[in-house]
Design an enzyme around this catalytic site. Structure first.
Site, PDB file in Angstrom:
ATOM      1  N   GLU A 212       0.874  -1.170   0.000  1.00  0.00           N
ATOM      2  CA  GLU A 212       0.000   0.000   0.000  1.00  0.00           C
ATOM      3  C   GLU A 212       0.912   1.220   0.000  1.00  0.00           C
ATOM      4  O   GLU A 212       1.504   1.564   1.018  1.00  0.00           O
ATOM      5  CB  GLU A 212      -0.926  -0.014   1.224  1.00  0.00           C
ATOM      6  CG  GLU A 212      -1.830  -1.240   1.306  1.00  0.00           C
ATOM      7  CD  GLU A 212      -2.798  -1.353   0.147  1.00  0.00           C
ATOM      8  OE1 GLU A 212      -2.936  -0.379  -0.634  1.00  0.00           O
ATOM      9  OE2 GLU A 212      -3.424  -2.414  -0.017  1.00  0.00           O
ATOM     10  N   CYS A 246      -1.863   9.242   2.667  1.00  0.00           N
ATOM     11  CA  CYS A 246      -1.521   8.727   1.339  1.00  0.00           C
ATOM     12  C   CYS A 246      -2.653   8.928   0.341  1.00  0.00           C
ATOM     13  O   CYS A 246      -2.404   9.000  -0.866  1.00  0.00           O
ATOM     14  CB  CYS A 246      -1.132   7.250   1.415  1.00  0.00           C
ATOM     15  SG  CYS A 246      -2.419   6.173   2.070  1.00  0.00           S
TER      16      CYS A 246
END
Length: 465
Positions: A212, A246
């Site tokens: 991720e 993010c």
């Protein structure tokens, strides 16, 4: 790192020495995780605030603890269905007499490498899927989450044996050694550069990996969408955790004739939410290195001719506390560093456009972002924008919230990551979906044997070949 190896061997022996955990055991693990977080909520918030320098307890509860709690509830609700053996159809080669099944079985010991920006969420949300699938876990916390790491190491022992769950603090070289362990699966959340190193280390052990990462997630405001509504939603996400997310909006495309209006609205909205840089609800930048990188990007943009607009009144920087006000940046040159790297902070480039198709072409031919945020009331236009782009996930007419949907998988694509977790996809990521074929009374092995003669022709005609 002898201790790491010892814990892994202990967890692996425990996994291989027992049958897969039943529904009751998996539920107990999930409930223990929820109790641990609930009973130590204040200590967790304080530890994260200490690691950041300042972070509102409310923000930690909202962005870290609440998603994990609701994720546990969702897993508990669906777990009886997830763990069931699936019955599948059979191929014509079996003449309908065989049976096919898929049995979800735990893969074993999962390693989790956790970043600093949402350290509880990104440590414990994966544990939901890992425990639901019946696995054990070793979790290595970030070097910038030392207070939290020490707290989790201490309190987790009251809820889990080390054979089930063990947290580790970064004390120098731990992360590198951790990535080299022969786990049954590895989950890494962090930068693309570190992700490459983790993936290379996992490859040596043929360890499956879920990455991720991140990416420059764009928002696009179409001319039919209310500008203030879009600004309210985008600025909420951009200011949350001071932009250190993010999946935050990295930059926003706005119709050229409305750029100045957007910046004015943004300043009004942010000023209402944060009275000044010292607002107790506004988070510090995690450490001096990150703070200096962000201020350097702003300074370089200003020197190159960009218009840099602080979105709060008063001082826009506090060097001692690593606080940086939200900024909008306009009039950027095409080669600006702000447009070449993920910002990961409270800086919002506002990019003008005349032709929506040119925007979509630019997004389509760049590195795939972790998220895409189109704003439009035209359903056909939204569908077109989604089809003309690729990203890890999409929130339409909002930002970030697709991540909070437990029924949706979360994950990137290409440079923004690989693999999924959350919800059922998380359960399947950390399970071996094991196929089982049960032969019926007759087998093709008894029919298709030499000498073939005309038998093979008749069988192939029967099968439609």
């Amino acid at each position: 790192m002898q201790h790491l190896t010892e814990v892994l061997e202990r967890q692996r022996r425990a996994h291989r020495g027992l049958r897969a955990p039943d529904l009751q055991r998996r539920r107990a693990d999930l409930l223990a995780l929820r109790r641990m977080l609930k009973e130590h909520e204040t200590e967790i918030c304080a530890a994260i605030a200490a690691d950041y320098g300042h972070r509102s307890f409310h923000e930690t509860r909202l962005t870290e603890l609440l998603p994990v709690m609701t994720g546990i509830d969702d897993a508990l609700r669906h777990l009886p269905r997830w763990i069931k053996t699936q019955t599948r159809g059979v191929d014509r080669l079996s003449f309908g007499l065989a049976r096919n099944r898929v049995i979800p079985q735990p893969v074993g010991v999962v390693g989790v490498l956790v970043p600093w920006n949402f350290p509880v969420n990104l440590a414990c949300a994966p544990l939901i899927s890992i425990f639901a699938a019946g696995n054990r876990a070793m979790v290595k916390m970030s070097e910038h989450s030392r207070n939290l790491a020490r707290l989790l190491i201490r309190i987790s022992a009251d809820y889990f044996s080390s054979e089930k769950l063990q947290f580790f603090e970064e004390t120098g070289g731990v992360g590198e050694a951790f990535a080299q362990l022969p786990f049954d699966h590895m989950l890494f959340t962090g930068s693309a550069l570190t992700g490459q190193k983790v993936m290379a280390a996992c490859a040596r052990n043929l360890c499956p990996v879920t990455l991720e990462l991140g990416g420059r997630s764009p928002a696009v405001i179409c001319d039919d969408f209310d500008l203030r509504t879009a600004a309210e939603r985008i600025l909420y996400v951009k200011c949350l955790n001071a932009g250190q997310i993010c999946v935050t909006v990295d930059h926003v495309y706005v119709p050229r004739d409305r750029v100045a209006e957007f910046v004015g609205i943004a300043r009004e909205i942010v000023g209402q939410r944060y009275r000044d840089l010292a607002s107790p609800d506004y988070t510090s930048i995690i450490h001096e290195q990150a703070y200096r990188r962000l201020t350097r990007l702003l300074d370089e943009a200003g020197h190159a001719g960009a218009v840099v607009t602080p979105l709060v009144d008063g001082p826009s920087r506090d060097d001692a506390a690593h606080r940086l006000a939200p900024h909008a940046v306009t009039n950027l040159s095409a080669d600006s560093p702000l447009l070449a790297q993920e910002i990961f902070g409270p800086i919002l480039p506002v990019l003008p456009y005349d032709d929506l198709e040119e925007v979509m072409e630019s997004i389509r031919h760049g590195p795939y972002p972790l998220a895409f945020y189109p704003f439009s009331r035209d359903r056909a236009r939204i569908d077109h924008m989604i089809q003309r782009s690729m990203s890890g996930g999409v929130s339409v007419n909002d930002a970030l919230f697709h991540v909070a949907q437990h029924e949706l998988p979360f994950g990137g694509i290409g440079a923004s990551g690989m693999g999924h977790y959350h919800g059922r996809e998380g359960f399947e990521t950390f399970s071996k979906m094991r196929p089982v074929f049960i032969q019926g009374p007759w087998s093709m092995a008894g029919l298709l044997v030499p000498p073939y003669g005309k038998t093979i022709d008749r069988i192939l005609r029967f099968l439609g070949r």
